[in-house]
Write an enzyme that holds these catalytic residues in place. Structure first.
Site, PDB file in Angstrom:
ATOM      1  N   PRO A 118     -31.899 -25.103 -28.818  1.00 24.71           N
ATOM      2  CA  PRO A 118     -30.806 -26.279 -29.288  1.00 24.71           C
ATOM      3  C   PRO A 118     -29.495 -26.301 -28.706  1.00 24.71           C
ATOM      4  CG  PRO A 118     -31.279 -24.528 -30.956  1.00 24.71           C
ATOM      5  CD  PRO A 118     -32.376 -24.190 -29.584  1.00 24.71           C
ATOM      6  N   ASN A 119     -28.996 -27.434 -28.668  1.00 21.97           N
ATOM      7  CA  ASN A 119     -27.813 -27.737 -28.119  1.00 21.97           C
ATOM      8  C   ASN A 119     -27.560 -27.721 -26.526  1.00 21.97           C
ATOM      9  OD1 ASN A 119     -26.284 -28.275 -30.397  1.00 21.97           O
ATOM     10  ND2 ASN A 119     -26.328 -26.350 -30.812  1.00 21.97           N
ATOM     11  N   HIS A 172     -29.383 -16.618 -20.645  1.00 23.56           N
ATOM     12  CA  HIS A 172     -28.400 -17.082 -21.224  1.00 23.56           C
ATOM     13  C   HIS A 172     -27.330 -17.280 -20.197  1.00 23.56           C
ATOM     14  CE1 HIS A 172     -29.972 -15.932 -25.212  1.00 23.56           C
ATOM     15  NE2 HIS A 172     -30.352 -14.883 -24.502  1.00 23.56           N
ATOM     16  N   ARG A 201     -19.453 -11.909 -26.505  1.00 24.07           N
ATOM     17  CA  ARG A 201     -19.021 -12.952 -27.382  1.00 24.07           C
ATOM     18  C   ARG A 201     -19.091 -12.256 -28.941  1.00 24.07           C
ATOM     19  NH1 ARG A 201     -21.929 -18.318 -26.396  1.00 24.07           N
ATOM     20  NH2 ARG A 201     -20.146 -18.937 -27.629  1.00 24.07           N
ATOM     21  N   ASN A 234     -34.126 -19.853 -22.488  1.00 20.60           N
ATOM     22  CA  ASN A 234     -32.930 -19.962 -23.077  1.00 20.60           C
ATOM     23  C   ASN A 234     -33.105 -20.300 -24.435  1.00 20.60           C
ATOM     24  OD1 ASN A 234     -30.407 -20.001 -24.063  1.00 20.60           O
ATOM     25  ND2 ASN A 234     -29.615 -20.777 -22.112  1.00 20.60           N
ATOM     26  N   TYR A 255     -19.756 -22.618 -21.487  1.00 20.26           N
ATOM     27  CA  TYR A 255     -21.181 -22.970 -20.741  1.00 20.26           C
ATOM     28  C   TYR A 255     -21.100 -23.674 -19.469  1.00 20.26           C
ATOM     29  CZ  TYR A 255     -22.586 -21.731 -25.641  1.00 20.26           C
ATOM     30  OH  TYR A 255     -22.641 -21.096 -26.797  1.00 20.26           O
ATOM     31  N   ARG A 285     -20.460 -29.749 -24.165  1.00 25.45           N
ATOM     32  CA  ARG A 285     -20.375 -28.685 -25.122  1.00 25.45           C
ATOM     33  C   ARG A 285     -19.630 -27.657 -24.689  1.00 25.45           C
ATOM     34  NH1 ARG A 285     -24.529 -24.378 -27.308  1.00 25.45           N
ATOM     35  NH2 ARG A 285     -23.198 -23.744 -29.036  1.00 25.45           N
ATOM     36  N   GLU A 329     -35.934 -13.688 -20.324  1.00 24.99           N
ATOM     37  CA  GLU A 329     -34.759 -14.611 -21.270  1.00 24.99           C
ATOM     38  C   GLU A 329     -33.557 -14.848 -20.585  1.00 24.99           C
ATOM     39  OE1 GLU A 329     -32.335 -13.230 -25.472  1.00 24.99           O
ATOM     40  OE2 GLU A 329     -33.723 -11.927 -24.522  1.00 24.99           O
ATOM     41  N   ALA A 335     -29.386 -20.413 -29.661  1.00 26.63           N
ATOM     42  CA  ALA A 335     -29.057 -20.133 -31.188  1.00 26.63           C
ATOM     43  C   ALA A 335     -30.149 -19.408 -31.880  1.00 26.63           C
ATOM     44  CB  ALA A 335     -28.591 -21.285 -32.139  1.00 26.63           C
TER      45      ALA A 335
END
Length: 146
Positions: A10-11, A100, A107, A74, A23, A18, A98, A77
């Protein structure tokens, strides 16, 4: 050429728009192009996908599991709470990296836990779009047996 699926949750389709301070300013289309080009250089046929839908991501992971295709994921969320995505990842037999863009450990506290990491071959985080390129390099090394 080894086929690799680069999947995004998502996103991530809103990259470049964003929170560019977190990012980066690279758009999703630019990221996809970078992944495909890096894949070609590594002898990989890279297909890049993005969805905001958990069930679609699970279906894609089942497709990869059924065909033995390596995955760069990735989960966005979904990283922190989707046991459905985690269980689909656990069915993969080929490498799962995985990725990111940011470093979740640096964070907010809720981002510190990945339910995916325990079933991934490895995790690469915090290098912006280079996280994907590093993941593709790892896949190429793993599938070549070096």
């Amino acid at each position: 050429m080894t086929r690799v699926l680069v999947m995004n949750g998502p996103n991530l389709g809103r990259l470049g728009i964003r929170e560019p301070d977190v990012y980066g300013s690279t758009s999703f289309d630019e990221l996809a192009k970078q992944c495909r080009e890096a894949g070609r250089d590594l002898g990989l046929a890279v297909e890049v996908r993005q969805t905001d839908d958990e069930s679609e991501l699970v279906r894609w992971l089942h497709e990869a599991a059924d065909s033995g295709v390596p995955v760069v994921l990735n989960p966005a969320a979904f990283t922190h709470y989707s046991y459905a995505v985690r269980d689909a990842c656990a069915q993969l037999t080929a490498p799962l990296i995985e990725v990111h863009l940011s470093n979740p450990a640096a964070r907010e506290a809720f981002r510190h836990t990945s339910v995916i990491a325990g079933v991934a071959t490895g995790t690469i985080a915090g290098f912006g779009t280079d996280s994907y390129l590093l993941a593709l390099r790892a896949v190429a090394t793993l599938v070549s047996g070096r």
